[in-house]
Design an enzyme around this catalytic site. Structure first.
Site, PDB file in Angstrom:
ATOM      1  CE  LYS A   1      -1.415   2.883   2.918  1.00 28.23           C
ATOM      2  NZ  LYS A   1      -1.243   4.143   2.131  1.00 28.23           N
TER       3      LYS A   1
ATOM      4  CD  GLU B   1      14.886   0.652   7.333  1.00 30.26           C
ATOM      5  OE1 GLU B   1      15.696  -0.241   7.192  1.00 30.26           O
ATOM      6  OE2 GLU B   1      15.274   1.929   7.774  1.00 30.26           O
TER       7      GLU B   1
HETATM    8  N1  LIG Z   1      13.619   5.368   7.657  1.00 29.81           N
HETATM    9  C1  LIG Z   1      13.409   5.446   6.599  1.00 29.81           C
HETATM   10  O1  LIG Z   1      14.172   4.564   5.694  1.00 29.81           O
HETATM   11  C2  LIG Z   1      12.290   6.456   6.172  1.00 29.81           C
HETATM   12  C3  LIG Z   1      12.207   6.670   4.767  1.00 29.81           C
HETATM   13  C4  LIG Z   1      11.397   7.199   4.332  1.00 29.81           C
HETATM   14  C5  LIG Z   1      10.480   8.156   5.274  1.00 29.81           C
HETATM   15  N2  LIG Z   1      10.693   7.832   6.506  1.00 29.81           N
HETATM   16  C6  LIG Z   1       9.800   8.682   7.577  1.00 29.81           C
HETATM   17  O2  LIG Z   1       8.617   8.791   7.218  1.00 29.81           O
HETATM   18  C7  LIG Z   1       7.947  10.060   7.734  1.00 29.81           C
HETATM   19  C8  LIG Z   1       7.525  11.007   6.590  1.00 29.81           C
HETATM   20  O3  LIG Z   1       6.662  10.018   5.448  1.00 29.81           O
HETATM   21  P1  LIG Z   1       5.307   9.937   5.725  1.00 29.81           P
HETATM   22  O4  LIG Z   1       4.617  11.316   5.980  1.00 29.81           O
HETATM   23  O5  LIG Z   1       4.882   9.279   4.446  1.00 29.81           O
HETATM   24  O6  LIG Z   1       5.024   8.880   6.846  1.00 29.81           O
HETATM   25  P2  LIG Z   1       3.588   8.371   7.454  1.00 29.81           P
HETATM   26  O7  LIG Z   1       3.796   7.592   8.642  1.00 29.81           O
HETATM   27  O8  LIG Z   1       2.441   9.576   7.778  1.00 29.81           O
HETATM   28  O9  LIG Z   1       2.829   7.560   6.214  1.00 29.81           O
HETATM   29  C9  LIG Z   1       3.742   6.423   5.663  1.00 29.81           C
HETATM   30  C10 LIG Z   1       2.631   5.404   5.333  1.00 29.81           C
HETATM   31  O10 LIG Z   1       1.915   4.917   6.473  1.00 29.81           O
HETATM   32  C11 LIG Z   1       0.780   4.843   6.077  1.00 29.81           C
HETATM   33  N3  LIG Z   1      -0.025   5.175   7.425  1.00 29.81           N
HETATM   34  C12 LIG Z   1      -0.593   6.159   8.103  1.00 29.81           C
HETATM   35  N4  LIG Z   1      -1.195   6.070   9.162  1.00 29.81           N
HETATM   36  C13 LIG Z   1      -1.230   4.643   9.306  1.00 29.81           C
HETATM   37  C14 LIG Z   1      -1.712   3.653  10.075  1.00 29.81           C
HETATM   38  N5  LIG Z   1      -2.306   4.251  11.315  1.00 29.81           N
HETATM   39  N6  LIG Z   1      -1.725   2.476   9.909  1.00 29.81           N
HETATM   40  C15 LIG Z   1      -1.112   2.081   8.905  1.00 29.81           C
HETATM   41  N7  LIG Z   1      -0.216   2.712   7.818  1.00 29.81           N
HETATM   42  C16 LIG Z   1      -0.455   4.177   8.109  1.00 29.81           C
HETATM   43  C17 LIG Z   1       0.563   6.147   5.038  1.00 29.81           C
HETATM   44  O11 LIG Z   1      -0.651   6.002   4.115  1.00 29.81           O
HETATM   45  C18 LIG Z   1       1.663   5.967   4.236  1.00 29.81           C
HETATM   46  O12 LIG Z   1       1.512   5.087   3.085  1.00 29.81           O
HETATM   47  C19 LIG Z   1       9.114  10.669   8.377  1.00 29.81           C
HETATM   48  O13 LIG Z   1       9.178  10.594   9.793  1.00 29.81           O
HETATM   49  C20 LIG Z   1      10.364  10.241   7.583  1.00 29.81           C
HETATM   50  O14 LIG Z   1      11.287  10.232   8.558  1.00 29.81           O
HETATM   51  C21 LIG Z   1      11.657   7.181   6.940  1.00 29.81           C
END
Ligand SMILES: NC(=O)c1ccc[n+]([C@@H]2O[C@H](COP(=O)([O-])OP(=O)(O)OC[C@H]3O[C@@H](n4cnc5c(N)ncnc54)[C@H](O)[C@@H]3O)[C@@H](O)[C@H]2O)c1
Ligand SMILES: O=C[C@H](O)CS(=O)(=O)O
Length: 463
Positions: free
Chosen positions: A155, A230
């Site tokens: 997803k 991650e």
């Molecule tokens: N460590 C890594 O490799 C890495 C890489 C990229 C981004 N990030 C982190 O991700 C964040 C930014 O990305 P973002 O805004 O897309 O993050 P996010 O956690 O808001 O969303 C990431 C994914 O999770 C899904 N999601 C949201 N709420 C959820 C829930 N309750 N249950 C299951 N899935 C859910 C979203 O639809 C999306 O697909 C930052 O904190 C960044 O540091 C980490």
């Protein structure tokens, strides 16, 4: 119901994407589980060939995919082109690793026994990915999963599904069966619950915020799923008194302003030795003001838009909070916000005289802002660097090997980068400590979490 994918640089509708119903998702999960029994019996060399075909298909569509990445994420087109190469580098790496999943024999404690250790794929893997690298975060999970013999369902983020849809289509064109790699679209909290509750799903792999990662970890416990996380970062960058300042300036910019500062390993805190902070901040600011802000589809743009209003408001809050608590603005702190259109641009900003009481030193920024703080002794710098719950990436610049060894051994981060602002690569075990995650992606370690270990004990053999 449909997702409306909009260009964050203009607010214009790019495409609408159907949201899958719960029934459709359950059907896909069932098919992903059932297809596992055939896929994992496909020999590793053939799986490797299919992955290489997939990589070639993706490279053949590089320009189209890069444009899609920029349209839905906002990142500058050159960064999107680089991301396609980065994404295929994971497919290429794991196409080879598929052929190197080794077992071993163990000397038995009896002449009548033999012990053989084997590895086998865990089963159906469910992935949830973020918006900021819609190609690379997908292949960094799909490639090792498929190479290991797992089946895969993903997803993508609601605001950037188009790239993932294209990559899955190209995987099918390369000959990877449709039920072996699938996507669904929907809202994270809804789809996440279906993934974690399903007994078909044997592993969850997530890239995104620490908050969501913790939720998935809790919900995966009910069925004791394998899990890889991650998560968020808050990278410190330490500049020692003996560092090459001009080089440190260039590497700080390379790390900080990638994707407008919206990457998990972007520098978030710059710790400069007090004796060189004036020279460093002057040289840094002189280069930062040269960066061009605008629509990532235009050439020579260095800084694209902030992904959404929530991200924009957090960055502006951190800048204002720092200023109210005494920070000095050396450049930037000006922005263009069209809340009706959902377009947000922040000019690259450098703050000086930052201290630990400011939110920007404690919370991930995910934007184009550099806070500068100072230290006197390297032990103090390490203490500041290690003082947050995050442990993903840390950077340091020194030409003294004793200082470098000290930083390497005492910084609590999964990625420690010495005189290097761009440490990521498919051959490295990318991942964090503390609340930045569990497990590693890339390198030889990156396929381990997609494998079970089994041992065979044979008895009753003639002595
Ligand atoms: N460590 C890594 O490799 C890495 C890489 C990229 C981004 N990030 C982190 O991700 C964040 C930014 O990305 P973002 O805004 O897309 O993050 P996010 O956690 O808001 O969303 C990431 C994914 O999770 C899904 N999601 C949201 N709420 C959820 C829930 N309750 N249950 C299951 N899935 C859910 C979203 O639809 C999306 O697909 C930052 O904190 C960044 O540091 C980490
Ligand atoms: O944003 C997170 C990505 O994992 C950063 S990188 O592309 O792997 O460096």
């Amino acid at each position: 119901m449909k997702l409306k994918i909009k260009n964050p640089a203009t607010g214009q509708l790019v495409q609408e994407v159907p949201i899958n119903t719960e029934e459709e998702i359950q059907q896909k999960l069932k098919r992903g589980h059932e297809s596992f029994n055939n896929w994992f019996k496909v020999n590793a060399h053939y799986r490797s060939k299919l992955l290489k075909k997939w990589s070639n298909k993706v490279q053949g569509a590089k320009e189209e995919i890069a444009k899609t990445i920029t349209l839905e994420s906002g990142k500058p087109i050159q960064e999107s082109l680089n991301e396609v190469d980065y994404a295929t580098s994971y497919i290429d790496w794991y196409a080879e690793e598929a052929k190197r999943i080794y077992g071993r024999t163990i000397p038995a404690n009896s002449e009548s026994k033999r012990v053989i250790v084997t590895r086998q794929p865990v089963g159906l893997v469910a992935a949830i990915t973020p918006w900021n690298f819609p190609a690379a975060m997908m292949t960094r999970k799909a490639a090792p999963a498929l190479a290991a013999g797992c089946t895969f369902i993903i997803k993508p983020a609601e605001n950037t599904p188009l790239t993932t849809i294209k990559l899955v289509q190209l995987a099918h064109e390369a000959g990877i069966p449709e039920d072996v790699v699938q996507y669904v679209n929907g809202y994270g909290n809804e789809v996440g619950k279906l993934f974690t509750a399903s007994t078909y799903v044997k592993k969850i792999t997530f890239t995104g915020s620490t908050t969501v990662g913790k939720l998935l970890m809790k919900d995966s416990a009910d069925t004791v799923k394998h899990i890889s996380l991650e998560l968020g970062g808050h990278a410190p960058l330490i500049i020692s008194e003996d560092a090459d300042i001009d080089f440190a300036v260039s590497q700080t910019i390379a790390s900080k302003f990638r994707n407008a500062g919206q990457t998990c390993i972007c520098v978030n805190r710059v710790l400069v030795h007090e004796n060189i902070v004036d020279e460093f901040s002057e040289k840094l600011t002189k280069e930062v003001v040269k960066l061009k802000v605008g629509n990532g589809l235009e050439k020579d743009i260095n800084i694209g838009p902030i992904i959404n209003e929530k991200g924009f408001d957090k960055i502006i809050y951190q800048i204002n909070d720092a200023m109210q608590k005494g920070a000095e603005v050396l450049c930037g702190n000006n922005y263009n916000a069209n809340r009706d259109a959902g377009c947000f641009f922040i000019h690259p900003t450098v703050l000086k005289n930052v201290n630990e009481n400011m939110a920007i030193m404690q919370e991930e920024t995910f934007g184009p802002v550099i806070p500068l703080t100072t230290f006197k002794e390297i032990e103090e710098a390490v203490e500041i660097a290690n003082s947050t719950p995050y442990g993903l990436a840390a950077y340091f610049f020194t030409n003294d090997y004793r200082t470098g060894a000290y930083f390497h051994e005492n910084l609590d981060f999964g990625i420690v980068s010495w005189n290097d602002g761009a440490p990521s690569a498919a051959h490295t075990p990318f991942g964090g400590m503390k609340e930045s995650g569990l497990g590693r992606e890339g390198g030889i370690e990156g396929i381990e979490s997609y494998l079970e270990t089994k041992y065979l004990s044979i008895g009753g053999l003639k002595k």
